[in-house]
Design an enzyme around this catalytic site. Structure first.
Site, PDB file in Angstrom:
ATOM      1  N   ASP A   1     -10.695   3.373  -2.964  1.00 34.28           N
ATOM      2  CA  ASP A   1      -9.706   4.543  -3.741  1.00 34.28           C
ATOM      3  C   ASP A   1     -10.613   5.683  -4.992  1.00 34.28           C
ATOM      4  OD1 ASP A   1      -9.949   2.421  -5.182  1.00 34.28           O
ATOM      5  OD2 ASP A   1      -7.915   1.901  -5.846  1.00 34.28           O
TER       6      ASP A   1
ATOM      7  N   TYR B   1      -7.226   5.762   4.561  1.00 29.18           N
ATOM      8  CA  TYR B   1      -7.397   4.527   3.353  1.00 29.18           C
ATOM      9  C   TYR B   1      -6.625   3.213   4.144  1.00 29.18           C
ATOM     10  CZ  TYR B   1      -6.322   1.940  -0.795  1.00 29.18           C
ATOM     11  OH  TYR B   1      -6.310   0.629  -1.604  1.00 29.18           O
TER      12      TYR B   1
ATOM     13  N   GLU C   1       0.674  -1.089   0.300  1.00 25.00           N
ATOM     14  CA  GLU C   1       0.055  -0.122  -0.184  1.00 25.00           C
ATOM     15  C   GLU C   1       1.048   1.323  -0.258  1.00 25.00           C
ATOM     16  OE1 GLU C   1      -2.808   0.178  -0.652  1.00 25.00           O
ATOM     17  OE2 GLU C   1      -3.667  -1.783  -0.315  1.00 25.00           O
TER      18      GLU C   1
END
Length: 319
Positions: free
Chosen positions: A136, A118, A35
């Protein structure tokens, strides 16, 4: 009409890309690293770097035991290199606060350097299987079209999480799959430039299609031009440091042929401010180069915006 979760999940099971972080047993540390790398960087560029990174540092403790300079050097050409420093600092925090295990709690994840809302939700959902809305750029576009009949989403807002939460199945495992499936749909089928509706598993429920594909405008933020920018100058300075066997270069003459000396000096100053470089005895070097990791990591500046970086806004639509 609600998004038909069963149809979407069947499509995902048959069509999803085989990405490393989706494989069984990949682990929370691998998901967290992926990520970080996927922020503003396409999947195809991330995968080879991710594999090398995890082979070198398979646990947070392994990365925490290395100098920050090692992380910046290994980051290579992924771009936005502050992410390398933030990941190093997050590894130190995981090692010191969480006994070397990536935390599961969203708030604990958000307390790590460089982890925004996120990324925290993505790790809790995709690594641990918890039920959280994960939003996203791709997710926002699918919701904008399928639910709101808009050609492109508006600016990110807190409403995005509520919209996704309303669509999620109540059970944990189906919810995690649904999160991933919506992202994949936006990345492969319902893309920003082209909506391939003939391939879409939820086309019959799509409000935008039913409305006749109206053009409702595009408020997406445009990325500044790279060529000739300060970002390019910063990248050139870091490239010179990474290619130096000692990790340091004499300041006098560094990028001596750069077309804009003022921009070059500004790039050097900003790298020092962000903790990506250190000036010492007439030389510029990578942070902590030549020092032990424990002394290098203590007191290092990681950038004023690092604790609350919002990856959602930065994650590319091609991810």
């Amino acid at each position: 009409m609600p998004v038909p979760a069963a149809d979407l999940q069947r499509w995902y099971a048959a069509s999803a890309r085989d990405l490393p972080w989706r494989r069984q047993g990949f682990g929370a540390w691998g998901v967290l690293v992926s990520e970080f790398m996927l922020q503003q960087t396409p999947v195809a560029r991330v995968i080879p770097h991710l594999e090398v990174w995890l082979a070198r540092w398979p646990t947070p403790a392994d990365l925490a035991a290395s100098a920050p300079a090692d992380a910046v050097h290994q980051w290579a050409n992924l771009g936005y290199p502050r992410r390398a420093l933030w990941m190093h600092r997050a590894a130190v925090e995981i090692h010191e606060r969480h006994d070397g295990r990536v935390p599961r709690d969203v708030d604990a994840l958000k307390a790590l350097t460089g982890v925004g809302d996120y990324t925290a939700r993505a790790v809790a959902t995709f690594a641990y299987g918890d039920r959280h809305p994960v939003v996203d750029t791709n997710t926002r576009r699918v919701i904008a079209r399928a639910v709101d009949a808009r050609s492109q989403p508006g600016p990110p807002s807190a409403r995005d999480l509520a919209a996704m939460d309303a669509l999620l199945p109540r059970e944990r495992e189906p919810a995690a799959v649904f999160n991933a499936a919506v992202m994949e749909l936006g990345a492969l089928v319902c893309t920003a430039r082209t909506a391939r509706c003939d391939e879409c598993p939820i086309r019959d429920a799509c409000a935008w299609r039913a409305a006749g594909y109206p053009d409702t405008g595009d408020a997406r933020r445009r990325q500044a031009r790279y060529e000739g920018s300060d970002r390019q100058a910063r990248g050139a300075v870091l490239r010179a440091l990474r290619h130096s066997p000692s990790g340091s270069v004499a300041l006098d003459g560094l990028l001596d042929g750069w077309p804009d000396p003022v921009q070059r000096d500004r790039a050097i100053d900003s790298l020092i401010t962000d903790g990506l470089a250190e000036a010492w005895a007439g030389e510029l070097r990578l942070p902590g180069a030549g020092h032990s990791s424990s002394s290098a990591s203590r007191g290092l500046t990681y950038g004023s915006d690092s604790p609350a970086y919002d990856a959602e806004a930065a994650r590319p639509a091609t991810a």
